[in-house]
Design a protein around this motif. Structure first.
Motif, PDB file in Angstrom:
ATOM      1  N   GLY A 135       0.750  -1.245  -0.096  1.00  0.00           N
ATOM      2  CA  GLY A 135       0.008  -0.008   0.023  1.00  0.00           C
ATOM      3  C   GLY A 135       0.857   1.282  -0.125  1.00  0.00           C
ATOM      4  O   GLY A 135       0.182   2.243   0.264  1.00  0.00           O
ATOM      5  N   ASN A 136       2.078   1.224  -0.381  1.00  0.00           N
ATOM      6  CA  ASN A 136       2.984   2.143  -0.405  1.00  0.00           C
ATOM      7  C   ASN A 136       3.090   2.603  -1.833  1.00  0.00           C
ATOM      8  O   ASN A 136       3.706   2.196  -2.735  1.00  0.00           O
ATOM      9  CB  ASN A 136       4.312   1.971   0.258  1.00  0.00           C
ATOM     10  CG  ASN A 136       4.362   1.692   1.648  1.00  0.00           C
ATOM     11  OD1 ASN A 136       3.639   2.510   2.287  1.00  0.00           O
ATOM     12  ND2 ASN A 136       4.872   0.661   1.965  1.00  0.00           N
ATOM     13  N   PHE A 137       2.522   3.893  -2.234  1.00  0.00           N
ATOM     14  CA  PHE A 137       2.391   4.351  -3.698  1.00  0.00           C
ATOM     15  C   PHE A 137       3.399   5.192  -4.164  1.00  0.00           C
ATOM     16  O   PHE A 137       3.351   5.694  -4.974  1.00  0.00           O
ATOM     17  CB  PHE A 137       1.160   4.611  -4.059  1.00  0.00           C
ATOM     18  CG  PHE A 137      -0.043   3.720  -3.627  1.00  0.00           C
ATOM     19  CD1 PHE A 137      -0.294   2.691  -4.508  1.00  0.00           C
ATOM     20  CD2 PHE A 137      -0.760   3.684  -2.553  1.00  0.00           C
ATOM     21  CE1 PHE A 137      -1.077   1.400  -4.244  1.00  0.00           C
ATOM     22  CE2 PHE A 137      -1.851   2.700  -2.272  1.00  0.00           C
ATOM     23  CZ  PHE A 137      -1.849   1.683  -3.213  1.00  0.00           C
ATOM     24  N   GLY A 138       4.245   5.940  -3.198  1.00  0.00           N
ATOM     25  CA  GLY A 138       5.154   6.996  -3.616  1.00  0.00           C
ATOM     26  C   GLY A 138       6.020   6.630  -4.671  1.00  0.00           C
ATOM     27  O   GLY A 138       6.354   5.380  -4.997  1.00  0.00           O
ATOM     28  N   ILE A 139       6.494   7.414  -5.722  1.00  0.00           N
ATOM     29  CA  ILE A 139       7.222   7.268  -6.689  1.00  0.00           C
ATOM     30  C   ILE A 139       8.666   7.783  -6.439  1.00  0.00           C
ATOM     31  O   ILE A 139       9.696   7.049  -6.494  1.00  0.00           O
ATOM     32  CB  ILE A 139       6.605   7.804  -7.986  1.00  0.00           C
ATOM     33  CG1 ILE A 139       5.395   7.389  -8.567  1.00  0.00           C
ATOM     34  CG2 ILE A 139       7.718   7.647  -9.271  1.00  0.00           C
ATOM     35  CD1 ILE A 139       5.233   5.913  -8.732  1.00  0.00           C
ATOM     36  N   ARG A 140       8.902   9.000  -6.224  1.00  0.00           N
ATOM     37  CA  ARG A 140      10.072   9.642  -5.764  1.00  0.00           C
ATOM     38  C   ARG A 140      10.413   9.187  -4.544  1.00  0.00           C
ATOM     39  O   ARG A 140       9.985   9.506  -3.392  1.00  0.00           O
ATOM     40  CB  ARG A 140       9.836  11.139  -6.109  1.00  0.00           C
ATOM     41  CG  ARG A 140      11.166  11.939  -5.795  1.00  0.00           C
ATOM     42  CD  ARG A 140      10.593  13.576  -6.175  1.00  0.00           C
ATOM     43  NE  ARG A 140      10.710  13.547  -7.618  1.00  0.00           N
ATOM     44  CZ  ARG A 140      12.073  14.101  -8.160  1.00  0.00           C
ATOM     45  NH1 ARG A 140      12.847  14.591  -7.591  1.00  0.00           N
ATOM     46  NH2 ARG A 140      12.041  14.248  -9.592  1.00  0.00           N
ATOM     47  N   GLY A 141      11.857   8.519  -4.603  1.00  0.00           N
ATOM     48  CA  GLY A 141      12.591   8.128  -3.259  1.00  0.00           C
ATOM     49  C   GLY A 141      11.915   7.022  -2.388  1.00  0.00           C
ATOM     50  O   GLY A 141      12.076   7.107  -1.566  1.00  0.00           O
ATOM     51  N   GLN A 142      10.831   6.222  -3.291  1.00  0.00           N
ATOM     52  CA  GLN A 142      10.357   5.215  -2.380  1.00  0.00           C
ATOM     53  C   GLN A 142      11.070   3.925  -2.056  1.00  0.00           C
ATOM     54  O   GLN A 142      10.860   3.648  -1.118  1.00  0.00           O
ATOM     55  CB  GLN A 142       9.135   4.675  -3.394  1.00  0.00           C
ATOM     56  CG  GLN A 142       8.109   3.699  -2.638  1.00  0.00           C
ATOM     57  CD  GLN A 142       7.566   3.956  -1.544  1.00  0.00           C
ATOM     58  OE1 GLN A 142       7.026   5.155  -1.523  1.00  0.00           O
ATOM     59  NE2 GLN A 142       7.546   3.304  -0.481  1.00  0.00           N
ATOM     60  N   HIS A 143      12.121   3.777  -2.890  1.00  0.00           N
ATOM     61  CA  HIS A 143      13.112   2.800  -2.566  1.00  0.00           C
ATOM     62  C   HIS A 143      13.826   3.071  -1.391  1.00  0.00           C
ATOM     63  O   HIS A 143      13.748   2.245  -0.335  1.00  0.00           O
ATOM     64  CB  HIS A 143      14.024   2.409  -3.810  1.00  0.00           C
ATOM     65  CG  HIS A 143      14.943   1.307  -3.556  1.00  0.00           C
ATOM     66  ND1 HIS A 143      14.715  -0.062  -3.477  1.00  0.00           N
ATOM     67  CD2 HIS A 143      16.284   1.251  -3.234  1.00  0.00           C
ATOM     68  CE1 HIS A 143      15.773  -0.725  -3.271  1.00  0.00           C
ATOM     69  NE2 HIS A 143      16.697   0.019  -3.136  1.00  0.00           N
ATOM     70  N   GLN A 144      14.268   4.332  -1.345  1.00  0.00           N
ATOM     71  CA  GLN A 144      15.066   4.816  -0.229  1.00  0.00           C
ATOM     72  C   GLN A 144      14.319   4.733   1.129  1.00  0.00           C
ATOM     73  O   GLN A 144      14.716   4.354   2.264  1.00  0.00           O
ATOM     74  CB  GLN A 144      15.637   6.058  -0.296  1.00  0.00           C
ATOM     75  CG  GLN A 144      16.996   6.056  -1.232  1.00  0.00           C
ATOM     76  CD  GLN A 144      16.523   6.350  -2.919  1.00  0.00           C
ATOM     77  OE1 GLN A 144      15.140   5.926  -3.309  1.00  0.00           O
ATOM     78  NE2 GLN A 144      17.410   6.772  -3.708  1.00  0.00           N
ATOM     79  N   SER A 145      13.009   5.457   0.940  1.00  0.00           N
ATOM     80  CA  SER A 145      12.323   5.306   2.073  1.00  0.00           C
ATOM     81  C   SER A 145      11.799   3.939   2.512  1.00  0.00           C
ATOM     82  O   SER A 145      11.875   3.761   3.751  1.00  0.00           O
ATOM     83  CB  SER A 145      10.912   5.987   1.704  1.00  0.00           C
ATOM     84  OG  SER A 145      11.109   7.263   1.509  1.00  0.00           O
ATOM     85  N   CYS A 146      11.543   3.053   1.643  1.00  0.00           N
ATOM     86  CA  CYS A 146      11.347   1.539   2.024  1.00  0.00           C
ATOM     87  C   CYS A 146      12.714   0.914   2.996  1.00  0.00           C
ATOM     88  O   CYS A 146      12.475   0.261   3.849  1.00  0.00           O
ATOM     89  CB  CYS A 146      10.868   0.843   0.574  1.00  0.00           C
ATOM     90  SG  CYS A 146      10.943  -1.098   1.093  1.00  0.00           S
ATOM     91  N   VAL A 147      13.514   1.079   2.375  1.00  0.00           N
ATOM     92  CA  VAL A 147      14.821   0.698   2.847  1.00  0.00           C
ATOM     93  C   VAL A 147      15.112   1.069   4.196  1.00  0.00           C
ATOM     94  O   VAL A 147      15.294   0.454   5.168  1.00  0.00           O
ATOM     95  CB  VAL A 147      16.186   1.247   1.905  1.00  0.00           C
ATOM     96  CG1 VAL A 147      17.420   0.671   2.665  1.00  0.00           C
ATOM     97  CG2 VAL A 147      16.278   0.241   0.635  1.00  0.00           C
ATOM     98  N   LYS A 148      14.923   2.461   4.502  1.00  0.00           N
ATOM     99  CA  LYS A 148      14.935   2.841   5.712  1.00  0.00           C
ATOM    100  C   LYS A 148      14.098   2.432   6.825  1.00  0.00           C
ATOM    101  O   LYS A 148      14.316   2.145   7.794  1.00  0.00           O
ATOM    102  CB  LYS A 148      14.812   4.525   5.733  1.00  0.00           C
ATOM    103  CG  LYS A 148      16.141   5.156   5.481  1.00  0.00           C
ATOM    104  CD  LYS A 148      15.818   6.837   5.262  1.00  0.00           C
ATOM    105  CE  LYS A 148      16.988   7.504   4.788  1.00  0.00           C
ATOM    106  NZ  LYS A 148      16.826   9.029   4.750  1.00  0.00           N
TER     107      LYS A 148
END
Length: 189
Positions: A135-148
């Motif tokens: 349910g996480n739909f962000g595009i910009r910076g989503q990978h980094q946000s998920c990793v953190k």
């Protein structure tokens, strides 16, 4: 530690036998799992016959690295081949980090955070499809946000890193350096 903290909207858990078949399939067919096993061997830490074990785990995790035994896959918290592939890759990255770093101390929150950042980034835990299912739909910076987010969750489960804010601070301190370290891959797979 590969966590199962976010809803996947599916039935959780499979039999030990089904889980073993899926692990065997990953070890023999998944290119990333096979690559990680080869790289472990190259750095002097071959994964022996009993290095990957299937267990029923009390915590909501899909797997873990238990030293000196090896990788644990939690049959009661997985339900699909792709989950097992990601969990194995995640834990094999931890095993690789442990082998290549002479001074890695899993009780040190920043050391642990570094390996969690690498594992979340490199294992497929944070691929767009995985995040979409959560349910996480962000595009910009989503990978980094998920990793953190996933690294912080895993580090917070470490009994040595449970003070308020301790896991987040460790991830923040380690993030830039460890996110940039894609070894043994040339880049994020």
């Amino acid at each position: 530690m590969s966590t199962d903290e976010e809803p996947q909207h599916k039935v959780r858990g499979i039999s030990t036998e089904d889980c073993q078949r899926m692990v065997d399939r990953a070890v023999s067919r998944d290119p990333v799992v096979k690559f990680m096993l080869e790289k472990l061997d190259e750095v002097g830490c071959p994964a022996g016959e009993n290095f990957i074990r299937i267990e029923s785990c009390p915590d909501a995790v899909v797997g873990g690295l238990r030293l000196p035994d090896g990788v644990i896959v939690c049959s009661n918290h997985v339900s699909a081949q792709e989950e097992i592939n990601h969990a194995l890759t995640h834990e094999l990255i931890h095993a690789y980090d442990h082998c290549r770093a002479a001074n890695l101390d899993w009780r040190n929150c920043e050391h642990h955070a570094c390996s969690e950042v690498r594992a979340a980034s490199l294992s497929g835990d944070c691929h767009f499809k995985q995040e979409l299912f959560r349910g996480n739909f962000g595009i910009r910076g989503q990978h980094q946000s998920c990793v953190k987010r996933r690294a912080e969750l895993s580090v917070s489960m470490n009994p040595h890193c449970r003070l308020p804010g301790q896991a987040r601070q460790a991830v923040d301190r380690a993030f830039e350096r460890c996110f940039a370290d894609t070894a043994p891959f040339d880049r994020i797979p």
